[in-house]
Design a protein around this motif. Structure first.
Motif, PDB file in Angstrom:
ATOM      1  N   ILE A 155      50.374 -21.432  -4.534  1.00 39.14           N
ATOM      2  CA  ILE A 155      51.498 -22.314  -3.943  1.00 39.14           C
ATOM      3  C   ILE A 155      52.321 -22.845  -5.261  1.00 39.14           C
ATOM      4  CG2 ILE A 155      51.671 -24.765  -3.299  1.00 39.14           C
ATOM      5  CD1 ILE A 155      49.523 -24.461  -1.193  1.00 39.14           C
ATOM      6  N   LYS A 156      51.757 -23.190  -6.320  1.00 43.43           N
ATOM      7  CA  LYS A 156      52.640 -23.904  -7.470  1.00 43.43           C
ATOM      8  C   LYS A 156      53.675 -22.829  -7.994  1.00 43.43           C
ATOM      9  CE  LYS A 156      49.976 -22.368 -11.392  1.00 43.43           C
ATOM     10  NZ  LYS A 156      49.220 -22.801 -12.911  1.00 43.43           N
ATOM     11  N   ASN A 157      53.227 -21.104  -7.653  1.00 45.00           N
ATOM     12  CA  ASN A 157      54.172 -20.322  -8.110  1.00 45.00           C
ATOM     13  C   ASN A 157      55.260 -19.667  -7.041  1.00 45.00           C
ATOM     14  OD1 ASN A 157      51.470 -19.713 -10.166  1.00 45.00           O
ATOM     15  ND2 ASN A 157      53.611 -20.010 -11.052  1.00 45.00           N
ATOM     16  N   GLY A 158      55.073 -20.348  -5.855  1.00 47.27           N
ATOM     17  CA  GLY A 158      56.073 -20.006  -4.893  1.00 47.27           C
ATOM     18  C   GLY A 158      55.476 -19.614  -3.424  1.00 47.27           C
ATOM     19  N   ALA A 159      54.340 -19.673  -3.208  1.00 50.31           N
ATOM     20  CA  ALA A 159      53.695 -18.943  -1.980  1.00 50.31           C
ATOM     21  C   ALA A 159      54.363 -19.588  -0.478  1.00 50.31           C
ATOM     22  CB  ALA A 159      52.155 -19.316  -1.867  1.00 50.31           C
ATOM     23  N   PRO A 160      54.488 -18.605   0.249  1.00 52.76           N
ATOM     24  CA  PRO A 160      53.804 -17.429   0.345  1.00 52.76           C
ATOM     25  C   PRO A 160      54.698 -16.228  -0.085  1.00 52.76           C
ATOM     26  CG  PRO A 160      54.705 -17.866   2.365  1.00 52.76           C
ATOM     27  CD  PRO A 160      54.940 -19.319   1.646  1.00 52.76           C
ATOM     28  N   LEU A 188      52.215 -25.105   7.326  1.00 48.42           N
ATOM     29  CA  LEU A 188      52.072 -23.676   7.164  1.00 48.42           C
ATOM     30  C   LEU A 188      50.803 -23.204   6.176  1.00 48.42           C
ATOM     31  CD1 LEU A 188      55.609 -22.399   7.101  1.00 48.42           C
ATOM     32  CD2 LEU A 188      53.688 -21.778   9.000  1.00 48.42           C
ATOM     33  N   ALA A 189      50.905 -24.147   4.872  1.00 47.72           N
ATOM     34  CA  ALA A 189      49.931 -24.028   3.937  1.00 47.72           C
ATOM     35  C   ALA A 189      48.556 -24.231   4.341  1.00 47.72           C
ATOM     36  CB  ALA A 189      50.240 -24.809   2.804  1.00 47.72           C
ATOM     37  N   GLN A 190      48.302 -25.204   5.130  1.00 44.86           N
ATOM     38  CA  GLN A 190      46.968 -25.557   5.836  1.00 44.86           C
ATOM     39  C   GLN A 190      46.229 -24.473   6.626  1.00 44.86           C
ATOM     40  OE1 GLN A 190      47.176 -29.219   7.718  1.00 44.86           O
ATOM     41  NE2 GLN A 190      47.931 -30.335   5.890  1.00 44.86           N
TER      42      GLN A 190
END
Length: 257
Positions: free
Chosen positions: A204-209, A90-92
């Motif tokens: 991302i490091k803080n919780g994405a999405p 999903l992140a990619q």
């Protein structure tokens, strides 16, 4: 008793009783596995919850700050990049295929895209994050009001808790993080599903999405990488039955500050 005295007494009670449970949470793993310490925490949880309700209403707001107060650096509490193939896929794709599934004790189970979440009534707030590890930071958050999302899915009368199922594996067995709040906190005006931090897309490091912000509780209650929301009547079928990953290991379920 003057109004100032009454206010001072409330602050004293809040500061002394309301944080008692938090002070007991040393984060020491060996303590959390001690039955005696777990019982002590459970007692502190009742004390913390009782104190919170004694001195504040359930609709009271957590303190908010100005942009001048923003912390220059906001640490990543817990996982900083989930080692989860499905999450990484999903992140990619910059979460274009992300869908937040909401089900359980609701009339209308729904899967929300990020665009649909952004269309919900939102709130922006600058608040302080207090971590059980002993650090704090102030950040600016924008996100959909959880109350607005609940209005869309229509909770059933027997829905008592909102459970957040996340993407971050927590142990060698691959147990994914989970947390929960009651309906009063779910409908609190500052409870939001944040998709922005400091005017940028949530990193991302803080919780994405998507991560939840529950401003009157400690940081471990504010689940990151939320993939699914489930409304339940009890915790009987949720992990070890205490309502959260860390709660099943001895932490407080109600982590009011």
């Amino acid at each position: 008793m003057t109004a100032d005295n009454r206010s001072g007494r409330r602050r004293f009670l809040a500061g002394t009783l309301g944080t008692a449970g938090a002070l007991l949470l040393s984060g020491c793993d060996y303590l959390s596995r001690s039955q005696g310490f777990v019982k002590l925490l459970e007692g502190a949880e009742k004390l913390s919850s009782a104190a919170q309700h004694l001195v504040t209403s359930r609709s009271s707001l957590a303190q908010e700050f100005t942009e001048a107060d923003l912390s220059p650096f906001f640490r990543s509490n817990g996982t900083s990049n989930p080692e989860n193939p499905a999450y990484q896929a999903l992140a990619q794709n910059e979460f274009a295929d992300y869908r937040l599934k909401v089900a359980g004790r609701v009339k209308r189970p729904t899967a929300f895209s990020l665009a649909q979440l952004r269309e919900l009534p939102s709130r922006t707030q600058i608040t302080r994050h207090d971590c059980v590890e002993g650090w704090s930071a102030i950040g600016k958050w924008k996100g959909a009001k959880l109350a607005a999302l609940l209005e869309r899915v229509q909770p059933l009368p027997n829905a008592r808790y909102v459970v957040f199922h996340c993407a971050d594996p927590m142990d060698d067995a691959g147990t994914l993080y989970y947390e929960s709040i009651d309906m009063e906190d779910a409908y609190h005006p500052q409870t939001i599903l944040a998709y922005e931090m400091n005017d940028q897309t949530l990193p991302i490091k803080n919780g994405a999405p998507i991560r939840v912000r529950i401003e009157r509780q400690l940081g471990y209650k504010m689940a990151k990488y939320i993939m699914r929301i489930e409304l339940v009547e009890s915790f009987a079928q949720i992990g070890g039955g205490k309502g959260g990953y860390w709660e099943d290991d001895g932490y407080e379920w109600y982590a009011g500050i």
